[in-house]
Write a protein that holds these residues in place. Structure first.
Motif, PDB file in Angstrom:
ATOM      1  N   GLY A   1      -3.443  -8.309  -5.886  1.00 13.09           N
ATOM      2  CA  GLY A   1      -3.646  -6.967  -5.911  1.00 13.09           C
ATOM      3  C   GLY A   1      -5.214  -6.744  -5.350  1.00 13.09           C
TER       4      GLY A   1
ATOM      5  N   ILE B   1      -6.969  -8.381  -2.595  1.00 10.75           N
ATOM      6  CA  ILE B   1      -6.919  -7.790  -1.324  1.00 10.75           C
ATOM      7  C   ILE B   1      -8.061  -6.829  -1.238  1.00 10.75           C
TER       8      ILE B   1
ATOM      9  N   VAL C   1      -6.317 -12.505   2.072  1.00  9.49           N
ATOM     10  CA  VAL C   1      -5.594 -11.391   1.892  1.00  9.49           C
ATOM     11  C   VAL C   1      -4.008 -11.780   2.440  1.00  9.49           C
TER      12      VAL C   1
ATOM     13  N   ALA D   1      -0.849 -11.092  -0.113  1.00  8.99           N
ATOM     14  CA  ALA D   1       0.244 -10.378   0.610  1.00  8.99           C
ATOM     15  C   ALA D   1       1.668 -10.920   0.310  1.00  8.99           C
ATOM     16  N   THR D   2       1.685 -12.216   0.998  1.00 12.53           N
ATOM     17  CA  THR D   2       2.731 -12.848   1.244  1.00 12.53           C
ATOM     18  C   THR D   2       3.128 -13.503  -0.268  1.00 12.53           C
TER      19      THR D   2
ATOM     20  N   MET E   1       3.008 -11.461  -3.113  1.00 10.12           N
ATOM     21  CA  MET E   1       3.295 -10.366  -3.715  1.00 10.12           C
ATOM     22  C   MET E   1       5.100 -10.326  -3.926  1.00 10.12           C
TER      23      MET E   1
ATOM     24  N   TRP F   1       5.881  -5.078  -8.132  1.00 12.40           N
ATOM     25  CA  TRP F   1       5.950  -4.581  -6.672  1.00 12.40           C
ATOM     26  C   TRP F   1       6.940  -5.393  -5.939  1.00 12.40           C
TER      27      TRP F   1
ATOM     28  N   PHE G   1      -0.044  -0.907  -5.092  1.00  9.34           N
ATOM     29  CA  PHE G   1       0.328  -1.722  -5.989  1.00  9.34           C
ATOM     30  C   PHE G   1       0.203  -1.150  -7.443  1.00  9.34           C
TER      31      PHE G   1
END
Length: 456
Positions: A161, A164, A214, A218-219, A221, A227, A426
């Motif tokens: 998180g 990002i 990023v 994100a992928t 997560m 989350w 997040f």
């Protein structure tokens, strides 16, 4: 001491307040995630070639000599595996290619899960490895810190998180400005002996790999404990966990697919159907594998064996080609398919997330995807190392070198408010933000006290 008046004067006095505020929180984010980003980049680059590396390292177990002879039946191979490793077989993976071994997953009397490898032609047992204990299985568990339990997995979620947010603040700091000196946008100045070289290397590398970082954060997560679990439940629906349109009038068990078989992220919460003819004779593994072959499951599928009298045979395959992702549940008595679902059956969110995961794993575009991931991972390592060297060269002796506070504190509050939005998306990042705000406030107080003690 950690903070001094020198530490607050690392930039010229003419630096705008917003730049100071963003720089300060970019520094904090980097301080938090830098070691984890290096770990994720190194292990991620290795895992991009997990199939090739495992085949090389465990060649004696994963590869066999191709013979001009019929293969042993699945049940024969399971029996041979159980003689070598007594216990209960719970999964069978047929050979995915002519020179591949068969894999039989067994739970022994102590509850340990082991995978036995057998030659499908001779039935000879080639050896056994703990489940997820291959070289690349270990790398993957290090990548997620699964070795160290759920708390460590939460740390990785926090790092992802903050990564990002780190890229967002970094792009603001890098963005070309008319009043700024020339260079450092796409070119490097100076030599490695000078801090400006490391500053430019950090900024330019970040500009090129920032968006990829990023994307990877994100992928990644979806695998996170807080989350990922929450989004998984939302994406998979609120009833059986199956994608929209697949809730059918079948008896359902309390067992989830993610607990019994290798599965896609989108189907981890899917509940298994029940076999409904306990008075009949089970069809057996040989017939189940023959049925999965007849239904056209792609090579490399795994078969989870029925758990109890109402269990089902679950065939699942998740190859590089997303269109071939598929799960089929067979009634263990009639052999009839109870549910048959694939990538096309996922909802829009599920398809998007699965595509992102496929790219994240280096599977979407073959070798180009793998090499691209390695290049990005190397860029992330350069980003981290250059950031550390740049900070070390700027850091005043005996101080942490926290970037200066903006002259107008309300500017800092505005930047923090934007970070809070990320903390809402997040939750673990939000908790860590609270901790960092408290630490920052403490540093400010220590700095104020230090300046008050300095002679006029």
């Amino acid at each position: 001491m950690l903070f001094s008046s020198k530490a607050a004067s690392g930039r010229p006095g003419g630096v705008p307040d917003l730049y100071r505020a963003v720089w300060r929180w970019h520094f904090y984010a980097g301080l938090l995630v830098l070691p984890f980003l290096i770990l994720l980049a190194v292990t991620g680059a290795l895992y991009a070639f997990h199939g090739e590396l495992d085949a090389l390292i465990h060649h004696d177990k994963l590869r066999v000599a191709v013979q001009d002879a019929p293969r042993q039946l699945p049940q024969q191979l399971v029996a041979a595996a159980l003689r070598a490793e007594p216990g209960t077989a719970f999964r069978y993976t047929p050979p995915s290619r002519p020179d591949a071994s068969a894999e039989i997953a067994i739970r022994n009397a102590t509850g340990e899960r082991r995978v036995v490898y057998a030659d499908p032609y001779s039935g000879r047992v080639l050896g056994a490895i703990a489940e997820k204990g291959t070289a690349m299985g270990i790398v993957r568990r290090i990548h997620s810190l699964a070795f160290f339990g759920p708390v460590a997995n939460g740390v990785i979620e926090i790092a992802a998180g903050w990564s990002i947010l780190l890229v967002g603040t970094g792009l603001y700091l890098w963005w070309p400005r008319p009043a700024r000196e020339k260079g450092g946008v796409v070119t490097l100045r100076g030599t490695p002996r000078r801090r400006i070289f490391w500053r430019d290397l950090h900024a330019v590398t970040g500009a090129f790999v920032g968006l990829a970082l990023v994307f990877l954060a994100a992928t990644g997560m979806p695998w996170s404990g807080v989350w990922g679990s929450a989004v998984n439940q939302w994406a998979n629906g609120h009833d059986f966990g199956y994608p929209a349109g697949l809730r059918v009038a079948l008896p359902m068990s309390d067992e989830h697919l993610g607990h019994s078989a290798p599965t896609s992220w989108s189907l981890e919460q899917a509940r298994l159907p029940r076999s409904t003819h306990p008075a009949a004779e089970p069809i057996g593994l040989d017939a189940a594998v023959a049925e999965f072959d007849r239904l056209g499951l792609a090579p490399g599928y795994a078969v989870s064996l029925p758990a109890g009298g109402s269990g089902v045979y679950s065939g699942s395959v998740y190859p590089s080609d997303l269109a071939q992702q598929r799960v089929v549940h067979l009634d263990q008595y009639s052999g009839q398919p109870l549910l048959d679902m694939g990538y096309a059956d996922y909802g829009p969110a599920g398809r998007a997330l699965e595509w992102g995961i496929n790219v994240h794993l280096g599977q979407e575009w073959g070798l180009a995807n793998q090499l691209g991931l390695v290049i990005v991972c190397l860029g992330i390592v350069v980003l981290c190392v250059s950031g550390a060297v740049m900070w070390w060269k700027r850091r005043p002796r005996g101080a942490l070198g926290v970037p200066p506070l903006p002259r107008e504190r309300r500017v800092l509050r505005g930047v923090v408010a934007i970070l809070v939005l990320g903390g809402i998306v997040f939750p673990l990042v939000g908790l860590s933000l609270i901790v960092m705000l408290a630490a920052d406030r403490m540093l400010v107080r220590l700095g104020d006290r230090a300046r008050m003690r300095e002679p006029a």
